[in-house]
Write a protein that holds these residues in place. Structure first.
Motif, PDB file in Angstrom:
ATOM      1  N   ARG A  32       7.848  49.209   2.290  1.00 39.33           N
ATOM      2  CA  ARG A  32       8.651  49.594   1.131  1.00 39.33           C
ATOM      3  C   ARG A  32       8.897  48.340   0.303  1.00 39.33           C
ATOM      4  NH1 ARG A  32      10.119  52.754   5.416  1.00 39.33           N
ATOM      5  NH2 ARG A  32      10.437  54.995   5.037  1.00 39.33           N
ATOM      6  N   VAL A  33       8.066  48.164  -0.693  1.00 35.23           N
ATOM      7  CA  VAL A  33       8.172  47.012  -1.581  1.00 35.23           C
ATOM      8  C   VAL A  33       7.535  47.405  -2.908  1.00 35.23           C
ATOM      9  CG1 VAL A  33       6.002  45.978  -0.773  1.00 35.23           C
ATOM     10  CG2 VAL A  33       7.748  44.528  -1.826  1.00 35.23           C
ATOM     11  N   VAL A  34       8.174  47.024  -4.000  1.00 29.84           N
ATOM     12  CA  VAL A  34       7.650  47.364  -5.324  1.00 29.84           C
ATOM     13  C   VAL A  34       6.990  46.116  -5.903  1.00 29.84           C
ATOM     14  CG1 VAL A  34       8.148  48.311  -7.595  1.00 29.84           C
ATOM     15  CG2 VAL A  34       9.508  49.036  -5.618  1.00 29.84           C
ATOM     16  N   THR A  35       5.671  46.080  -5.796  1.00 27.51           N
ATOM     17  CA  THR A  35       4.896  44.942  -6.269  1.00 27.51           C
ATOM     18  C   THR A  35       3.670  45.443  -7.018  1.00 27.51           C
ATOM     19  OG1 THR A  35       3.797  44.866  -4.104  1.00 27.51           O
ATOM     20  CG2 THR A  35       5.595  43.312  -4.466  1.00 27.51           C
ATOM     21  N   THR A  36       3.137  44.581  -7.848  1.00 32.50           N
ATOM     22  CA  THR A  36       1.907  44.898  -8.556  1.00 32.50           C
ATOM     23  C   THR A  36       1.171  43.598  -8.841  1.00 32.50           C
ATOM     24  OG1 THR A  36       0.985  46.127 -10.444  1.00 32.50           O
ATOM     25  CG2 THR A  36       2.929  44.762 -10.862  1.00 32.50           C
ATOM     26  N   LEU A  37      -0.092  43.688  -9.198  1.00 33.20           N
ATOM     27  CA  LEU A  37      -0.859  42.513  -9.599  1.00 33.20           C
ATOM     28  C   LEU A  37      -0.893  42.428 -11.120  1.00 33.20           C
ATOM     29  CD1 LEU A  37      -4.011  42.568  -7.226  1.00 33.20           C
ATOM     30  CD2 LEU A  37      -1.887  41.275  -6.949  1.00 33.20           C
ATOM     31  N   ASN A  38      -0.635  41.232 -11.655  1.00 35.17           N
ATOM     32  CA  ASN A  38      -0.731  41.058 -13.103  1.00 35.17           C
ATOM     33  C   ASN A  38      -2.167  40.687 -13.489  1.00 35.17           C
ATOM     34  OD1 ASN A  38      -1.025  38.314 -12.547  1.00 35.17           O
ATOM     35  ND2 ASN A  38       1.069  37.785 -13.136  1.00 35.17           N
ATOM     36  N   ASP A  39      -2.373  40.415 -14.764  1.00 31.42           N
ATOM     37  CA  ASP A  39      -3.730  40.145 -15.258  1.00 31.42           C
ATOM     38  C   ASP A  39      -4.342  38.899 -14.645  1.00 31.42           C
ATOM     39  OD1 ASP A  39      -3.565  42.388 -16.838  1.00 31.42           O
ATOM     40  OD2 ASP A  39      -3.002  41.298 -18.663  1.00 31.42           O
ATOM     41  N   GLU A  40      -3.496  37.968 -14.185  1.00 24.95           N
ATOM     42  CA  GLU A  40      -4.011  36.737 -13.568  1.00 24.95           C
ATOM     43  C   GLU A  40      -4.279  36.909 -12.069  1.00 24.95           C
ATOM     44  OE1 GLU A  40      -1.228  36.665 -15.654  1.00 24.95           O
ATOM     45  OE2 GLU A  40      -2.611  36.129 -17.289  1.00 24.95           O
ATOM     46  N   GLY A  41      -3.931  38.066 -11.525  1.00 25.56           N
ATOM     47  CA  GLY A  41      -4.116  38.290 -10.092  1.00 25.56           C
ATOM     48  C   GLY A  41      -2.947  37.849  -9.253  1.00 25.56           C
ATOM     49  N   ASP A  42      -1.827  37.502  -9.896  1.00 24.62           N
ATOM     50  CA  ASP A  42      -0.624  37.125  -9.168  1.00 24.62           C
ATOM     51  C   ASP A  42       0.143  38.378  -8.751  1.00 24.62           C
ATOM     52  OD1 ASP A  42      -1.350  34.521  -9.804  1.00 24.62           O
ATOM     53  OD2 ASP A  42      -0.052  34.468 -11.577  1.00 24.62           O
ATOM     54  N   ILE A  43       0.940  38.241  -7.706  1.00 22.28           N
ATOM     55  CA  ILE A  43       1.736  39.354  -7.207  1.00 22.28           C
ATOM     56  C   ILE A  43       3.097  39.320  -7.893  1.00 22.28           C
ATOM     57  CG2 ILE A  43       2.821  40.372  -5.168  1.00 22.28           C
ATOM     58  CD1 ILE A  43       0.572  38.964  -3.523  1.00 22.28           C
ATOM     59  N   VAL A  44       3.423  40.379  -8.599  1.00 21.19           N
ATOM     60  CA  VAL A  44       4.706  40.485  -9.286  1.00 21.19           C
ATOM     61  C   VAL A  44       5.588  41.436  -8.487  1.00 21.19           C
ATOM     62  CG1 VAL A  44       5.903  41.106 -11.398  1.00 21.19           C
ATOM     63  CG2 VAL A  44       3.610  40.095 -11.512  1.00 21.19           C
ATOM     64  N   ARG A  45       6.694  40.903  -7.981  1.00 23.48           N
ATOM     65  CA  ARG A  45       7.661  41.750  -7.281  1.00 23.48           C
ATOM     66  C   ARG A  45       8.695  42.221  -8.290  1.00 23.48           C
ATOM     67  NH1 ARG A  45      12.426  40.266  -3.227  1.00 23.48           N
ATOM     68  NH2 ARG A  45      13.097  42.393  -2.744  1.00 23.48           N
ATOM     69  N   ILE A  46       8.774  43.529  -8.445  1.00 21.07           N
ATOM     70  CA  ILE A  46       9.623  44.104  -9.481  1.00 21.07           C
ATOM     71  C   ILE A  46      11.074  44.152  -9.043  1.00 21.07           C
ATOM     72  CG2 ILE A  46       9.973  46.178 -10.900  1.00 21.07           C
ATOM     73  CD1 ILE A  46       6.921  46.654 -10.582  1.00 21.07           C
ATOM     74  N   GLY A  47      11.321  44.156  -7.753  1.00 25.70           N
ATOM     75  CA  GLY A  47      12.685  44.197  -7.247  1.00 25.70           C
ATOM     76  C   GLY A  47      12.822  45.236  -6.159  1.00 25.70           C
ATOM     77  N   GLY A  48      14.057  45.459  -5.720  1.00 24.41           N
ATOM     78  CA  GLY A  48      14.287  46.446  -4.680  1.00 24.41           C
ATOM     79  C   GLY A  48      14.010  45.878  -3.298  1.00 24.41           C
ATOM     80  N   PRO A  49      13.835  46.765  -2.309  1.00 20.24           N
ATOM     81  CA  PRO A  49      13.668  46.302  -0.935  1.00 20.24           C
ATOM     82  C   PRO A  49      12.325  45.611  -0.720  1.00 20.24           C
ATOM     83  CG  PRO A  49      13.262  48.653  -1.067  1.00 20.24           C
ATOM     84  CD  PRO A  49      13.779  48.234  -2.412  1.00 20.24           C
ATOM     85  N   HIS A  50      12.266  44.805   0.313  1.00 22.01           N
ATOM     86  CA  HIS A  50      10.978  44.306   0.810  1.00 22.01           C
ATOM     87  C   HIS A  50      11.018  44.476   2.328  1.00 22.01           C
ATOM     88  CE1 HIS A  50      12.704  39.903   0.749  1.00 22.01           C
ATOM     89  NE2 HIS A  50      13.601  40.777   1.134  1.00 22.01           N
ATOM     90  N   LEU A  51      10.756  45.711   2.715  1.00 21.57           N
ATOM     91  CA  LEU A  51      10.948  46.169   4.091  1.00 21.57           C
ATOM     92  C   LEU A  51       9.630  46.581   4.717  1.00 21.57           C
ATOM     93  CD1 LEU A  51      12.708  47.203   6.490  1.00 21.57           C
ATOM     94  CD2 LEU A  51      12.959  49.350   5.210  1.00 21.57           C
ATOM     95  N   LEU A  52       9.404  46.116   5.921  1.00 19.92           N
ATOM     96  CA  LEU A  52       8.264  46.531   6.727  1.00 19.92           C
ATOM     97  C   LEU A  52       8.799  47.117   8.024  1.00 19.92           C
ATOM     98  CD1 LEU A  52       5.167  46.553   7.231  1.00 19.92           C
ATOM     99  CD2 LEU A  52       5.430  44.303   8.282  1.00 19.92           C
ATOM    100  N   THR A  53       8.561  48.404   8.241  1.00 17.63           N
ATOM    101  CA  THR A  53       8.931  49.035   9.506  1.00 17.63           C
ATOM    102  C   THR A  53       7.673  49.226  10.338  1.00 17.63           C
ATOM    103  OG1 THR A  53       8.765  51.273   8.572  1.00 17.63           O
ATOM    104  CG2 THR A  53      10.922  50.197   8.507  1.00 17.63           C
TER     105      THR A  53
END
Length: 308
Positions: free
Chosen positions: A125-146
């Motif tokens: 549960r993590v809200v991330t995306t790749l931008n045009d440069e290939g970097d990981i953009v974390r938009i916010g919210g949880p960063h949870l791994l179950t």
């Protein structure tokens, strides 16, 4: 513990980078194009309060040698078969595979190839995306791994996995009932996907129009009803979180499915929606809203794959 991260995209790259920062022994299995980006820019995470860059240890498929203790698998469902072929040489007796894919269908494919005891359950549960440069953009919210064992007894090595995932830069929780959490995540992500894809907007944009909140709540009710009828009822607290998430006024939240849709990329329609409709038919629960979403996404997927 030697960890191989398969898929250094928005999700796998995020969790993998945090593991590297925590001093874990991590290698990323990547394709040539992604390898070029990461060697040039590093594995870069962009957040509201700044950037983090790590220099990842990379290996491409043809250079993969030796085996690993843990394989963190984070790829799109459409790339699963190719990923299995790619990382199979890294699996030995005792290797544990922790997949954080959407849906449930990937479990069967992994078990068929590597055996029941090798495959853990997991949900990200993590809200991330790749931008045009290939970097990981974390938009916010949880960063949870179950994560956890899908059946008892738990496989040997799970304690070592817990140790490796503890005290890193994200929340990692070992669940006794990880399968139930995976079903809940499935309902949640299909709900967000249906709301944003059908309405072509963010959660906040949908909530702002007349009927938007009622529509979003109806989607949640439909998805939750399917998984409950399949024997995996979602706890009321989790249901309330789902409802509030898809009805929050002003929320910029969209789904990765929606972002892929508007970008003209392939979408995980079958793993997320097609498989859930099969479950709905089996348990006799009507699914008009999810069925409509499935049709829309299938048309898009056919159009995209027809161009490739």
């Amino acid at each position: 513990m030697k960890i191989l991260v398969v898929g250094a995209g928005a999700t796998g790259g995020y969790f993998g980078a945090r593991l590297v920062q925590a001093g874990r022994d991590v290698t990323f299995l990547v394709r040539q194009g992604r390898a070029g980006v990461l060697r040039k820019r590093g594995l870069r995470i962009v957040e509201a309060d700044g950037e983090t860059v790590v220099e990842p240890n990379l290996v491409e498929v043809e250079g993969l040698t030796g085996t690993y203790d843990l394989i963190l698998l984070s790829v799109k469902a459409t790339a699963l078969d190719a990923a299995i072929r790619d990382f199979a040489p890294a699996v030995r007796p005792g290797t544990l595979i922790l997949p954080v894919l959407n849906g449930m269908g990937h479990i069967e494919a992994l078990v068929e190839r590597f055996g029941e005891g090798a495959v853990l359950g997991g949900a990200a549960r993590v809200v991330t995306t790749l931008n045009d440069e290939g970097d990981i953009v974390r938009i916010g919210g949880p960063h949870l791994l179950t994560y956890g064992a899908r059946s008892k007894p738990a496989p040997e090595g799970l304690a070592a996995v817990e140790e490796a995932l503890t005290g890193v830069g994200f929340d990692a929780v070992l669940y006794d009932d990880i399968v139930e959490d995976m079903w809940a995540k499935w309902a949640f992500i299909t709900s967000i996907g249906a709301v944003t894809c059908l309405m072509r907007g963010s959660i906040g944009e949908v909530a702002a129009v007349p009927g938007g909140v009622g529509f979003a709540e109806a989607v949640i009710t439909e998805a939750a009803g399917i998984v409950a009828a399949a024997g995996h009822p979602i706890p009321e607290a989790a249901l309330e979180f789902m409802r509030s998430t898809v009805t929050t006024p002003g929320s910029p939240l969209t789904s990765s499915l929606y972002r892929d849709l508007v970008a003209g990329q392939q979408v995980e329609v079958e793993a997320l929606f097609g498989d859930l409709l099969v479950v709905a038919e089996r348990v006799g629960v009507p699914a008009p809203l999810l069925g409509l979403t499935t049709g829309l996404l299938r048309v898009h997927q056919a159009r995209v794959t027809g161009r490739e």
